[in-house]
Motif scaffolding. Structure first.
Motif, PDB file in Angstrom:
ATOM      1  N   PHE A 218       0.846  -1.199   0.000  1.00 37.72           N
ATOM      2  CA  PHE A 218       0.000   0.000   0.000  1.00 37.72           C
ATOM      3  C   PHE A 218       0.877   1.244   0.000  1.00 37.72           C
ATOM      4  N   ARG A 219       0.669   2.117  -0.947  1.00 34.19           N
ATOM      5  CA  ARG A 219       1.448   3.363  -0.966  1.00 34.19           C
ATOM      6  C   ARG A 219       0.531   4.519  -1.320  1.00 34.19           C
ATOM      7  N   ASP A 220       0.575   5.527  -0.470  1.00 30.73           N
ATOM      8  CA  ASP A 220      -0.299   6.679  -0.665  1.00 30.73           C
ATOM      9  C   ASP A 220       0.421   7.712  -1.530  1.00 30.73           C
ATOM     10  N   ILE A 234       5.688  -9.678  -5.901  1.00 29.81           N
ATOM     11  CA  ILE A 234       6.303 -10.984  -5.647  1.00 29.81           C
ATOM     12  C   ILE A 234       7.539 -10.615  -4.835  1.00 29.81           C
ATOM     13  N   ASP A 235       7.448 -10.805  -3.531  1.00 31.85           N
ATOM     14  CA  ASP A 235       8.475 -10.290  -2.626  1.00 31.85           C
ATOM     15  C   ASP A 235       9.384 -11.445  -2.210  1.00 31.85           C
ATOM     16  N   CYS A 236      10.693 -11.257  -2.313  1.00 30.93           N
ATOM     17  CA  CYS A 236      11.614 -12.371  -2.095  1.00 30.93           C
ATOM     18  C   CYS A 236      12.814 -11.936  -1.261  1.00 30.93           C
ATOM     19  N   GLY A 481      12.983  -4.626  -8.214  1.00 30.50           N
ATOM     20  CA  GLY A 481      14.190  -4.022  -7.695  1.00 30.50           C
ATOM     21  C   GLY A 481      14.490  -4.580  -6.328  1.00 30.50           C
ATOM     22  N   GLY A 482      15.764  -4.521  -5.959  1.00 25.54           N
ATOM     23  CA  GLY A 482      16.124  -5.018  -4.641  1.00 25.54           C
ATOM     24  C   GLY A 482      17.548  -4.659  -4.327  1.00 25.54           C
ATOM     25  N   SER A 483      18.069  -5.289  -3.278  1.00 25.10           N
ATOM     26  CA  SER A 483      19.425  -4.963  -2.856  1.00 25.10           C
ATOM     27  C   SER A 483      19.963  -6.031  -1.911  1.00 25.10           C
ATOM     28  N   ILE A 484      21.275  -5.994  -1.737  1.00 20.31           N
ATOM     29  CA  ILE A 484      21.899  -6.700  -0.627  1.00 20.31           C
ATOM     30  C   ILE A 484      21.752  -5.765   0.569  1.00 20.31           C
TER      31      ILE A 484
HETATM   32  N1  ASP Z   1      11.021  -3.659  -0.504  1.00 14.97           N
HETATM   33  C1  ASP Z   1      11.563  -3.229  -1.762  1.00 14.97           C
HETATM   34  C2  ASP Z   1      10.485  -2.539  -2.584  1.00 14.97           C
HETATM   35  O1  ASP Z   1       9.327  -2.693  -2.313  1.00 14.97           O
HETATM   36  C3  ASP Z   1      12.108  -4.332  -2.578  1.00 14.97           C
HETATM   37  C4  ASP Z   1      13.323  -4.957  -1.972  1.00 14.97           C
HETATM   38  O2  ASP Z   1      14.282  -4.238  -1.657  1.00 14.97           O
HETATM   39  O3  ASP Z   1      13.328  -6.178  -1.878  1.00 14.97           O
HETATM   40  O4  ASP Z   1      10.801  -1.877  -3.559  1.00 14.97           O
END
Ligand code: ASP
Length: 582
Positions: A218-220, A234-236, A481-484
């Motif tokens: 959810f983002r306002d 799809i959160d990993c 997108g993501g990160s270490i």
């Molecule tokens: N939580 C980050 C996002 O919603 C994704 C992540 O860094 O895994 O963009």
């Protein structure tokens, strides 16, 4: 029994069978002594026939049916005399002997056809009717398969799907939170998650190692065509991984989804540095289905007396292949295009490299043909090409040229719907300077680790630090997108300090996470994909709205259920959002 078959099931092998079908009246035609009715359900359409001579009462009843009435029929499957090869059931029809109207329908406010006559607003209001149409139905089926294939793929690789809470405390990911007041704790609030970021990191601390979740976020934010206030990720997250491990794993998932859902085999994804993406495409999500990379021309074009270029921080152009025959009118259109407020450029310089080798430009007064020709050399242009040049402050000029490049890609039909050009954009800056508030923001989020820097280096030149972050981009669209992550308390504290948090603020907001880091947090990293967007891209669409069954409109409203809406005084009082007059 309401039905023996669906409306999409009957084939020549069913000829002579007696069947029962239920569905909606798609359309009816009266032809002399015969009435034909198409009956529809989710699975398809079957043609029904009623004969005035053999059964006038039933035929008359059929003629009374209106579009979208729900009916049940019993009848005999026969071979069609005029077959319809475009319909899976097109070789047969059902001669009806019994007709039951299960429910009448009012006249629908728009036609329930692939191409409907209904406008956006009315279709949103009657979304349940719009969802009867094939394009939307097919989108939702694709989305379903996408979720199934994702789960299958990740489950095979030992990922566990774990649910995280929706009523949480705010997680700063750059947007505003939706807030939920607590009745039991007046004056206190939950926030709906912008993503399960901190929870998935905690799961790594708990040792779950490979986590995923298909999860609502959810983002306002202000809305755009590809944004919705609630959307699905799809959160990993994975433990004991480096960047390459994550990229390999999720490149695999992406390839699997393209292959299994639309039978497209993707080649290995190139990696592009963020700095190169910005320099060559003016965007951190470049569409690399086509070339027209930016060429910087300060060296060749400055100091020749053309003030606009001389005073500019950046002079940059794109070579448009085969466009030297653009007419004056077409060029003026392009100039108008870049001057629109959405693009915001002051102007555009054009240079034609004519087929005969001559040069013609809008700045002939200031430059020799040789000077202008050398621009084409730098841009690897050839006779027949057109150079479009912009100048000004670096960032805004790049932004504007990015929009123009995409426009030229569209005009030259180089952005083909059925072509997919994925890439990883890597090495983002860790921090972004916010002029207005005179402070740094985390470009990704505050839990992203700097790539290879020590804490001391963070102090010296914060804006030069790269993040160990990555985005998956396809056709100019960011799919994920993501990160270490940071997994060390001291570094995380340092990060909050750089972001302008006081120690108390950091502790009160993220003490739980930093505390967890003190109990054996493994190195970890992850990624999240926008599921709605992946579905849209797989279908060659830009807008995610029609991949969501019940989306919000451009103003963030659901016009069907009419929300957001006021709540009763009583509720306000109970939530202590309004004080009781007594
Ligand atoms: N939580 C980050 C996002 O919603 C994704 C992540 O860094 O895994 O963009």
């Amino acid at each position: 029994m309401y039905r023996t078959h669906t409306c999409g099931a009957l084939r020549p092998k069913n000829i002579n069978e007696t069947v029962t079908l239920s569905g909606w009246v798609q359309k009816s035609r009266d032809l002399g002594g015969m009435t034909f009715i198409d009956i529809r359900d989710r699975y398809g359409i079957t043609q029904l026939t009623f004969n005035m001579e053999t059964n006038p009462v039933l035929c008359e009843k059929a003629r009374q049916l209106g579009r979208e009435d729900v009916v049940q029929v019993r009848g005999h499957v026969i071979e069609r005399s005029s077959k319809n090869p475009n319909m899976p059931t097109g070789e047969v029809e059902v001669t009806v002997s019994q007709l039951t109207v299960l429910n009448k329908s009012k006249l629908p406010p728009f036609t329930i056809e692939d191409e409907t006559d209904g406008g956006e607003e009315i279709r949103m209001k009657f979304r349940y009717l719009d969802l009867r149409r094939n394009p939307l139905k097919n989108n939702l089926i694709l989305r379903h398969k996408l979720a199934i294939e994702t789960r299958k793929y990740l489950d095979n690789l030992d990922f566990i799907e774990i649910e995280t809470p929706y009523l949480i405390k705010s997680t700063p990911e750059g947007a505003r939170d939706f807030i939920v007041p607590s009745r039991m704790h007046p004056g206190e609030f939950y926030a709906l998650p912008q993503s399960p970021q901190t929870f998935k990191q905690l799961l790594m601390v708990s040792g779950y190692d490979r986590y995923f979740q298909i999860v609502r976020c959810f983002r306002d934010e202000d809305l755009r065509a590809d944004r919705q206030p609630e959307f699905t990720q799809i959160d990993c997250e994975m433990s004991f991984v480096e960047r390459e491990d994550i990229l390999t794993m999720f490149e695999g998932l992406t390839k699997h989804l393209f292959k299994s859902l639309i039978n497209i085999t993707l080649d290995d994804f190139p990696h592009m540095l963020y700095d190169d993406a910005i320099r060559l495409y003016g965007s951190d999500k470049p569409d690399i289905r086509f070339g027209m990379q930016f060429v910087e021309l300060n060296q060749v074009l400055q100091n020749s007396g053309f003030k606009v270029f001389d005073e500019a921080e950046l002079v940059v152009g794109i070579n448009v292949p085969g466009a030297s025959n653009y007419s004056r009118k077409q060029l003026d259109q392009l100039i108008d295009f870049v001057k629109r407020p959405q693009v915001g450029a002051k102007g555009l310089v054009w240079v034609k490299y004519n087929e005969d080798g001559s040069i013609k430009s809008s700045v002939d007064k200031f430059y020799t043909p040789e000077q202008l020709k050398s621009c084409f050399e730098i841009a690897k242009g050839k006779p027949g090409d057109l150079l479009l040049i912009m100048a000004g402050e670096t960032n805004s000029t790049r932004n504007a040229l990015n929009v123009l490049r995409l426009e030229m890609g569209d005009r030259l039909e180089l952005r083909k719907k059925n072509e997919f050009a994925p890439l990883w954009v890597i090495d983002f800056p860790l921090l972004e300077w916010d002029e207005e508030h005179q402070r740094f923001h985390a470009m990704h989020h505050p839990f992203t680790s700097p790539s290879g820097n020590t804490i001391e280096e963070l102090n010296d030149n914060p804006s030069a630090i790269k993040a160990n972050a990555y985005d998956l981009v396809i056709n100019g669209i960011e799919l994920g997108g993501g990160s270490i992550r940071i997994h060390d308390r001291t570094l995380q504290e340092k990060m909050f300090e750089l972001l302008g948090f006081s120690q108390e603020e950091a502790e009160s907001q993220f003490g739980f996470l930093m505390g967890a880091f003190e109990y054996g947090a493994p190195p970890h990293g992850g990624i999240a994909f926008g599921l709605d967007r992946v579905a849209a891209v797989l279908s060659g669409e830009e807008s995610i709205r029609d991949f969501i069954a019940f989306p919000k409109n451009n103003a963030g409203r659901d016009v069907m259920i009419d929300t957001p809406s006021a709540i009763a005084e009583e509720q306000l009082t109970e939530l202590k959002l309004k004080h009781d007059k007594n």
